[in-house]
Design a protein around this motif. Sequence first.
Motif, short mmCIF file in Angstrom:
data_model
loop_
_atom_site.label_atom_id
_atom_site.label_comp_id
_atom_site.label_asym_id
_atom_site.label_seq_id
_atom_site.Cartn_x
_atom_site.Cartn_y
_atom_site.Cartn_z
N GLU A 484 0.74 -1.34 0.02
CA GLU A 484 -0.02 -0.10 0.18
C GLU A 484 1.04 1.23 0.05
O GLU A 484 1.82 1.30 0.87
CB GLU A 484 -0.93 0.12 1.29
N LEU A 485 0.61 2.23 -0.81
CA LEU A 485 1.39 3.53 -1.10
C LEU A 485 0.52 4.51 -1.28
O LEU A 485 -0.67 4.44 -1.77
CB LEU A 485 2.49 3.27 -2.09
N PRO A 486 1.05 5.74 -1.02
CA PRO A 486 0.22 6.90 -1.59
C PRO A 486 0.13 7.09 -2.85
O PRO A 486 1.10 6.57 -3.66
CB PRO A 486 1.03 8.15 -0.88
N GLY A 487 -1.14 7.59 -3.67
CA GLY A 487 -1.22 7.50 -4.97
C GLY A 487 0.01 8.01 -5.78
O GLY A 487 0.41 7.66 -6.81
N ALA A 488 0.54 9.12 -5.19
CA ALA A 488 1.62 9.89 -5.81
C ALA A 488 2.65 8.84 -6.28
O ALA A 488 3.68 8.60 -7.09
CB ALA A 488 2.11 11.10 -5.38
N ASP A 489 3.18 8.23 -4.94
CA ASP A 489 4.22 7.13 -5.01
C ASP A 489 3.98 6.21 -5.87
O ASP A 489 4.79 5.63 -6.60
CB ASP A 489 4.57 6.79 -3.45
N ALA A 490 2.85 5.48 -5.69
CA ALA A 490 2.40 4.30 -6.69
C ALA A 490 2.65 4.73 -8.05
O ALA A 490 3.21 3.87 -9.12
CB ALA A 490 1.00 3.70 -6.38
N ALA A 491 2.09 6.05 -8.50
CA ALA A 491 2.06 6.41 -9.93
C ALA A 491 3.59 6.56 -10.35
O ALA A 491 4.09 6.26 -11.59
CB ALA A 491 1.41 7.67 -10.07
N GLN A 492 4.41 7.12 -9.57
CA GLN A 492 5.83 7.36 -9.55
C GLN A 492 6.39 5.87 -10.17
O GLN A 492 7.29 5.78 -10.98
CB GLN A 492 6.43 7.97 -8.45
N LEU A 493 6.36 4.90 -9.20
CA LEU A 493 6.94 3.58 -9.63
C LEU A 493 6.42 2.84 -10.60
O LEU A 493 7.26 2.26 -11.34
CB LEU A 493 6.73 2.63 -8.13
N LEU A 494 5.12 2.93 -11.06
CA LEU A 494 4.58 2.22 -12.01
C LEU A 494 5.02 3.02 -13.37
O LEU A 494 5.26 2.40 -14.37
CB LEU A 494 3.02 2.60 -12.33
N ILE A 533 10.79 -1.76 -1.94
CA ILE A 533 10.22 -0.66 -2.72
C ILE A 533 10.27 0.67 -2.07
O ILE A 533 10.29 1.70 -2.50
CB ILE A 533 8.40 -1.10 -2.67
N ARG A 534 10.48 0.43 -0.81
CA ARG A 534 10.35 1.96 -0.02
C ARG A 534 11.67 2.39 -0.10
O ARG A 534 12.03 3.49 -0.22
CB ARG A 534 10.38 1.43 1.76
N ASP A 535 13.06 1.47 -0.29
CA ASP A 535 14.08 2.17 -0.41
C ASP A 535 14.10 2.69 -1.77
O ASP A 535 14.89 3.68 -1.97
CB ASP A 535 15.11 1.07 -0.32
N LEU A 540 14.38 7.89 -5.29
CA LEU A 540 13.41 8.67 -5.97
C LEU A 540 13.11 10.27 -5.45
O LEU A 540 13.67 11.25 -6.16
CB LEU A 540 12.26 8.14 -6.53
N ALA A 541 12.84 10.26 -4.28
CA ALA A 541 12.78 11.38 -3.41
C ALA A 541 13.88 12.27 -3.31
O ALA A 541 13.98 13.52 -3.28
CB ALA A 541 12.19 11.25 -2.17
N ASP A 542 15.21 11.39 -2.92
CA ASP A 542 16.48 11.80 -2.82
C ASP A 542 17.32 12.57 -4.14
O ASP A 542 17.78 13.69 -4.31
CB ASP A 542 17.33 11.09 -1.97
N GLN A 547 18.76 4.40 -7.62
CA GLN A 547 19.90 3.34 -7.92
C GLN A 547 19.90 2.10 -7.19
O GLN A 547 20.76 1.51 -7.17
CB GLN A 547 21.18 4.27 -8.08
N ASN A 548 18.82 2.12 -5.98
CA ASN A 548 18.94 1.09 -5.19
C ASN A 548 18.88 -0.15 -5.66
O ASN A 548 19.77 -1.08 -5.24
CB ASN A 548 17.75 1.56 -4.09
N LEU A 549 17.92 -0.48 -6.36
CA LEU A 549 18.03 -2.00 -6.83
C LEU A 549 19.06 -2.16 -7.78
O LEU A 549 19.69 -3.38 -7.48
CB LEU A 549 16.77 -2.03 -7.82
#
Length: 615
Positions: A484-494, A533-535, A540-542, A547-549
């Motif tokens: 479960e993620l905030p909508g903006a974070d989910a959209a950024q990942l997708l 996913i959190r990492d 992405l925010a920083d 580059q984490n994965l």
Amino acid sequence: MNTAHRNIRPEIRQLDEACANRIAAGEVVERPASAVKELVENALDAGATRIDVAYGDGGKTLIRVRDDGHGMTPDDLPLALSRHATSKIDGSDLLNIRSFGFRGEALPSLGAVGRLAITSRALGADGATITVTGGRVGQVRPEAAQQGTLVELRDLFHATPARLKFMRSERAEAQAIADVVKRLAMAEPYVSFTLSDVSTDTPRQIFRADAAQGALFDALEDRMAAILGREFTDNAIRIDAERDGLHLTGLAGLPTYSRGAAVAQYLFVNGRPVRDKLLIGALRAAYMDFLSRDRHPVAALFLTCAPDLVDVNVHPAKSEVRFRDPGLARGLVVSGLRHALANAGHRASSTVAGAMLGAMRPQTAPHASPPYQMDRPSAQTRAASYQLQAPMDMAEAPAFWTGAEAVSARHDSPDVGHSVPDDAPLGAARAQLHQNYIVAQTARGVVIVDQHAAHERLVYERLKRQRAENGVAGQALLIPEIVELPGADAAQLLALADDLAALGLVIEAFGGGAIVVRETPALLGQVDARALIRDILDDLADLGQSQNLQARIDAVLSRMACHGSVRSGRAMRLEEMNALLRDMEATPHSGQCNHGRPTYVELSLDDIEKLFGRK
């Protein structure tokens, strides 16, 4: 809050000019170094070829900047002290900024918080001077002066004493001033700079950099040697990359020439020193594969582009910028640095050899007397001695010379390693010491190689090539994990789903703000998908890009390389040692192991002879 006060409607007032200038000064002039920055940038915008900066008591009591630029006429001086009066722009296009300053706030802000005096003379005009104290502007008076401008700022913040409480020690403020001057000197190698401390009756020169000559890279190297030391330029590679209107130049240190903190990273955009999070993240990402987390690269990078591709009007201090295409700027820095590092091949920093020589050099008594001339052997004696030191025929060797000595002699014989080219950078293997260190002879000296560290890097680069060619295999989760993620974070990942899938992480939308993780990289084994996913989101925010994965996958490849490489303690045949040396010469980044440590040390014959007192 008192009820009576709550019912009183506050009156809107127009602040007077002095108050407005003091407010502006709070944004523009944070400390003495900020004042120096504004004044030196004004001098550069005036076309100065020489800038002399002096300060007293860390800049608290005096800041003086003298230049030989265009200067100002007597009529210009009062206007220069008015807010938003500038010769840099006409106000029609705030995106076409081609100068350091353009807001017209620096001089009135300085005059609002200190005692300011400006003396100037333009070509063909009379010299004049004007003073301003606490915002009160004096009359223009004639003054004998050379072409250019002299600005003196005394008693900074005397008009706003509360700001003085936030000042640091004189030493810290002086260090900040020196840092500002050196950064601006890096950006302008064809301009001469001096910095002096005049706190006492005997002025002390802190820094001097004469105008450099020659082509851009030669001038840049001369200026960097004057500021960061010749050791940096000797251990740096030239950067020159261009893409879609952005041009990256500069010098970047080899991975083996790194620091324990990010204190030697200098970034410039269109000649302007900046502290930009995007560019700092790109620099870190470029070295991610070569340095451990506790080491930081040394670099001076200059990014130039058309003014309309970058916004410098983000903050009054102009230390932050915003690119029209941040991904393009970041990608150019990462790819430009990695390409240059790859072209450096097996090169390692010369400081490694210097440290080794320092460790090997015999200690002498601190007050030892120099040897008498009679204690030095004559030229004839030395020649006879060297004759006796010539290699003997093995048939004539004493009976007690056996074992390891005989092995070394065989390795020194002319026919050993005859297939190795004479100009091979890492030379021909001669021996193996302690079953871990390969000793090779080059045309100029000796190379000592850590066999495990070197082979570990070679295997790692091979594994990375295989990953690039075949991709990263994913392993399907028996039970897909829903995050479960905030909508903006989910959209950024997708939006990055295809890029993540190429690295073995397969995600899909699951309605609302949730995503479902269906596959994770097989190389990582059992992994906490939610934490991964959190990492990635934190990256992405920083940095604007994760580059984490990839870093995790590279770490696994590094561990695989470590286990698959030649181990310490294994005896190697001569042909194996030479094959390893040739592999190192042909493989990028082989000068350092996967953690940024050197894989070999090179000692010149001159250095070795100095150790034995021959030179």
